[in-house]
Design an enzyme around this catalytic site. Sequence first.
Site, PDB file in Angstrom:
ATOM      1  N   HIS A 196      11.526  17.577  -0.971  1.00  0.00           N
ATOM      2  CA  HIS A 196      12.990  18.469  -0.934  1.00  0.00           C
ATOM      3  C   HIS A 196      13.821  17.520  -2.035  1.00  0.00           C
ATOM      4  CE1 HIS A 196      16.377  19.599   1.636  1.00  0.00           C
ATOM      5  NE2 HIS A 196      17.243  18.865   0.499  1.00  0.00           N
ATOM      6  N   ASP A 244      10.717  26.676   3.416  1.00  0.00           N
ATOM      7  CA  ASP A 244      11.567  25.696   3.432  1.00  0.00           C
ATOM      8  C   ASP A 244      12.796  25.013   4.391  1.00  0.00           C
ATOM      9  OD1 ASP A 244       9.634  24.756   1.620  1.00  0.00           O
ATOM     10  OD2 ASP A 244      11.178  24.691  -0.813  1.00  0.00           O
ATOM     11  N   ASP A 245      13.109  24.147   4.560  1.00  0.00           N
ATOM     12  CA  ASP A 245      13.925  23.204   5.487  1.00  0.00           C
ATOM     13  C   ASP A 245      13.935  22.996   6.757  1.00  0.00           C
ATOM     14  OD1 ASP A 245      14.889  22.128   2.338  1.00  0.00           O
ATOM     15  OD2 ASP A 245      16.897  24.037   2.655  1.00  0.00           O
TER      16      ASP A 245
END
Length: 317
Positions: A135, A14-15
Amino acid sequence: MMPKATVKLIVTGDDFGYCPRRNQGIVECFLAGAVSNVSLLVNGSAVSDAVQLAKRYRIPIGLHANLSEGLPVCPALKEQSSLLNKEGFFHGKMGIRAVLADGLLKMSEVKQELIAQVELFCELTGHLPHHMDGHQHVHVLPEIRHVFAQVLEEYGIRHTRVPIEPDLPHCSWIDPPLMNFYLGVEKDSLNTVDVFMKHGIRWPDIYIGLSTMGKNMSVNNILRAIDNATTDFLAKVDCAIPSNSPLCPDQEIRTVTIELMTHPGYPSVPPVGGCGEGPDDFSQSWERSHELETLKNPELQSHYKTRNVQLCAFKDL
């Protein structure tokens, strides 16, 4: 040890795009065969670098829709919007939940921003996201879940994440405040299932990631989560098969799909990073590099092979 099954494991970093050091760590994991899929923040400060890296190394990439951290990408919402606090940034992980609970979030603006992020993703990568999640799990929040599902259906994005982790209530090592947040995420996710199904959206059979996040990630915890969740899932499937069915549980080798949510990378160094307001505390902590080293551990890779765990991406489902 798990019952006889082939496990297709999506290990999502993620991210992606949050900062150059996050990008570096995720790419290292991908090249080491430790991450098989990434989720891109299109409002991340290093998004251009992330997209170029994904193209160079052919990393399967989806959209990490962001309504909680940093700045919006929709021009019409940058000056004034219910999505923004008085400083002009998104409300934050807990702030968006509070504003939503107070009935102050306009769903028309939520949809505007989600559409803008999908469009920007397409502009940057040249294709639709292979999957789209939220998110800080904003995509399963009340009201937002309906808008999120509409956007996915309208764009033909077929896959998402539903963060319901079967073994979570038994994970006594998780700090109580964090556990309360996780249980709230799971409650929202359970209430989201019917909404996503109605819009034809799919997700893997099993989700893992809350119990193995940051300092709680270890080889043993990952394997425990995979084994326990797979055993539980197969038991439920077998119970649903009629006794006179030709699909005999003792003979059939089943395929189970799992997503493991991860956050590997090297710690952000302020002021570099973030989504418009600098990197947060978690991104600056040692826990990011701890996840990176755990995922790259050869022992984990070896256990995958002995358990018939095959890494893949959402685009392979």
